[in-house]
Write a protein that holds these residues in place. Structure first.
Motif, short mmCIF file in Angstrom:
data_model
loop_
_atom_site.label_atom_id
_atom_site.label_comp_id
_atom_site.label_asym_id
_atom_site.label_seq_id
_atom_site.Cartn_x
_atom_site.Cartn_y
_atom_site.Cartn_z
N ALA A 155 0.84 -1.19 0.00
CA ALA A 155 0.00 0.00 0.00
C ALA A 155 0.88 1.24 0.00
O ALA A 155 1.76 1.40 0.85
N LEU A 156 0.65 2.13 -0.97
CA LEU A 156 1.35 3.41 -1.03
C LEU A 156 0.46 4.48 -0.40
O LEU A 156 -0.61 4.79 -0.92
N ILE A 157 0.90 5.01 0.74
CA ILE A 157 0.11 5.98 1.49
C ILE A 157 0.90 7.28 1.62
O ILE A 157 2.10 7.26 1.87
N GLY A 158 0.22 8.39 1.48
CA GLY A 158 0.88 9.68 1.65
C GLY A 158 -0.11 10.80 1.47
O GLY A 158 -1.22 10.60 0.95
N ARG A 159 0.28 11.98 1.90
CA ARG A 159 -0.61 13.13 1.71
C ARG A 159 -0.73 13.42 0.22
O ARG A 159 0.07 12.94 -0.60
N PRO A 160 -1.73 14.21 -0.19
CA PRO A 160 -1.91 14.53 -1.60
C PRO A 160 -0.67 15.21 -2.20
O PRO A 160 0.03 15.97 -1.54
N ASN A 161 -0.42 14.87 -3.45
CA ASN A 161 0.59 15.56 -4.27
C ASN A 161 2.04 15.25 -3.89
O ASN A 161 2.93 16.04 -4.20
N VAL A 162 2.29 14.11 -3.24
CA VAL A 162 3.68 13.74 -2.97
C VAL A 162 4.26 12.87 -4.08
O VAL A 162 5.45 12.56 -4.06
N GLY A 163 3.42 12.46 -5.04
CA GLY A 163 3.93 11.70 -6.18
C GLY A 163 3.63 10.22 -6.15
O GLY A 163 4.33 9.44 -6.81
N LYS A 164 2.59 9.79 -5.42
CA LYS A 164 2.26 8.36 -5.36
C LYS A 164 1.89 7.82 -6.74
O LYS A 164 2.34 6.75 -7.14
N SER A 165 1.04 8.56 -7.45
CA SER A 165 0.59 8.08 -8.76
C SER A 165 1.73 8.07 -9.76
O SER A 165 1.86 7.14 -10.57
N THR A 166 2.58 9.09 -9.73
CA THR A 166 3.75 9.12 -10.61
C THR A 166 4.67 7.94 -10.32
O THR A 166 5.18 7.28 -11.24
N LEU A 167 4.86 7.64 -9.04
CA LEU A 167 5.69 6.51 -8.64
C LEU A 167 5.10 5.21 -9.18
O LEU A 167 5.82 4.37 -9.75
N LEU A 168 3.79 5.03 -9.02
CA LEU A 168 3.16 3.80 -9.50
C LEU A 168 3.30 3.67 -11.01
O LEU A 168 3.67 2.59 -11.51
N ASN A 169 3.04 4.73 -11.75
CA ASN A 169 3.13 4.66 -13.21
C ASN A 169 4.53 4.28 -13.68
O ASN A 169 4.69 3.50 -14.63
N HIS A 170 5.55 4.82 -13.02
CA HIS A 170 6.92 4.51 -13.44
C HIS A 170 7.35 3.11 -12.99
O HIS A 170 8.18 2.47 -13.66
N LEU A 171 6.81 2.63 -11.89
CA LEU A 171 7.06 1.25 -11.49
C LEU A 171 6.49 0.28 -12.53
O LEU A 171 7.15 -0.69 -12.93
N ILE A 172 5.26 0.54 -12.94
CA ILE A 172 4.58 -0.36 -13.86
C ILE A 172 5.08 -0.18 -15.29
O ILE A 172 5.02 -1.09 -16.10
N GLY A 173 5.58 1.01 -15.58
CA GLY A 173 6.04 1.29 -16.94
C GLY A 173 4.92 1.66 -17.88
O GLY A 173 5.06 1.62 -19.10
N GLN A 174 3.78 2.03 -17.31
CA GLN A 174 2.61 2.40 -18.11
C GLN A 174 1.72 3.28 -17.26
O GLN A 174 1.65 3.13 -16.04
N LYS A 175 1.02 4.22 -17.90
CA LYS A 175 0.17 5.12 -17.15
C LYS A 175 -1.16 4.45 -16.80
O LYS A 175 -1.98 4.18 -17.67
N ILE A 176 -1.36 4.16 -15.52
CA ILE A 176 -2.63 3.60 -15.07
C ILE A 176 -3.29 4.47 -14.00
O ILE A 176 -4.45 4.27 -13.68
N SER A 177 -2.55 5.42 -13.46
CA SER A 177 -3.08 6.31 -12.42
C SER A 177 -2.88 7.75 -12.88
O SER A 177 -1.78 8.13 -13.29
N ILE A 178 -3.94 8.55 -12.84
CA ILE A 178 -3.86 9.89 -13.38
C ILE A 178 -2.98 10.78 -12.51
O ILE A 178 -2.87 10.58 -11.30
N THR A 179 -2.34 11.74 -13.17
CA THR A 179 -1.48 12.69 -12.47
C THR A 179 -1.85 14.10 -12.91
O THR A 179 -2.26 14.32 -14.05
N ALA A 180 -1.69 15.04 -12.01
CA ALA A 180 -1.94 16.45 -12.31
C ALA A 180 -1.27 17.28 -11.22
O ALA A 180 -1.07 16.79 -10.11
N PRO A 181 -0.92 18.53 -11.54
CA PRO A 181 -0.27 19.38 -10.53
C PRO A 181 -1.26 19.93 -9.52
O PRO A 181 -1.25 21.11 -9.19
#
Length: 302
Positions: free
Chosen positions: A16-42
């Motif tokens: 489980a990846l837990i953290g406050r908003p905007n710390v980069g959890k979704s970016t981390l997941l996408n780069h781990l998987i090598g494909q965009k599956i979780s949306i990202t925005a600033p």
């Protein structure tokens, strides 16, 4: 498969990846998987549901759970978001606190508190280290972080660097229980394209609209059809609360909605690898986040 990997038992488990908003959890997941599956925005709090990312190696399979974080509120949608976070923690074999390098806020403390309520091996990922100019400045932060909890390990990284995320997988995989893979090696998520298409539209709402309006919207997929030639034909409705919000979403002569649709269609086409037709409509409904039927239609539990 390396000799070292072949000599060890196969492992499979959930992280489980837990953290406050905007710390980069979704970016981390996408780069781990090598494909965009979780949306990202600033923007913070773009994720509304638990997203499963499937990371597979010959030696094992890691099921990464990207969570919406700890949202406050009492409406049905807020309750769903909190349930999604609790569900990820209940299913996890390992908890990972994701924080931003040289930053600690009450939101980080709350995320840590949620993790400490479970008896899980606890790791910390310190993301965005590339934004720390002098790496020596990071050392005091890491020392203070180590005092906050009994972390098995603290891993500084940049989520956009392949070597960094592979190192994170190296650290986590041996701590998972032994067991067979639960998904085939070519699967990257358990989510259907219907859900990912709605998320692609929501991502563009966050990227192309200012202020609070994206948080006042939701997306429902009305139709998802795969044509005989393999093309994907999608019809989606964007819900908002007020007539003024609908006017902003449409833009002058419908140009803003057209841009949102174009960018979302391009994203979906990249995910599917095929032609995509996307039709978007906007509907005004003040109580969309309190209506059980609508929430179920959007993929959120009532």
């Amino acid at each position: 498969m390396s000799a070292e990997e072949s000599a060890t038992a196969h492992r499979c488990g959930s992280v489980a990846l837990i953290g406050r908003p905007n710390v980069g959890k979704s970016t981390l997941l996408n780069h781990l998987i090598g494909q965009k599956i979780s949306i990202t925005a600033p923007r913070p709090q773009t994720t509304r549901d638990q997203i499963l990312g499937i990371y597979t190696r010959p030696a094992g399979q890691i099921l990464f759970l990207d969570t919406p974080g700890v949202h406050q509120g009492h409406r049905r949608l807020n309750r769903h978001i909190l349930r999604a976070t609790r569900s990820a923690l209940d299913a996890a074999d390992i908890g990972v606190l994701v924080v931003e390098a040289s930053v600690w806020t009450p939101g980080d403390a709350e995320a840590l508190r949620w993790l400490q309520q479970r008896e899980l091996p606890l790791f910390a990922v310190v993301n965005k280290i590339d934004r720390v100019g002098n790496k020596e400045r990071l050392l005091p932060y890491l020392q203070e972080l180590a005092k906050r909890a009994s972390f098995a390990e603290i891993i500084p990284l940049c989520a956009r660097r392949r070597d960094d995320v592979e190192h994170l997988a190296d650290v986590l995989l041996p701590r998972l229980p032994e067991g067979p893979a639960l998904f085939s090696a070519d699967e990257v998520t358990d989510r259907q394209m219907r859900f990912l298409a709605a998320e692609a539209v929501r991502e563009q709402l966050f990227r192309q609209l200012s202020a609070e309006l994206p948080y006042e919207t939701a997306v429902a997929i009305e139709k998802y059809h795969i044509a005989p030639d393999g093309g994907h034909e999608i019809e989606a409705t964007i819900y908002c609360r007020k007539a003024g919000q609908k006017a902003i979403l449409l833009g002058e002569k419908g140009q803003r909605l057209k841009r949102i649709g174009t960018r979302a269609r391009e994203s979906i086409s990249q995910q599917t690898g095929t032609r995509v037709w996307l039709g978007l409509w906007v509907k005004e409904r003040e109580d969309w986040d309190r209506h059980p039927g609508l929430l179920r239609e959007m993929g959120y539990g009532a």
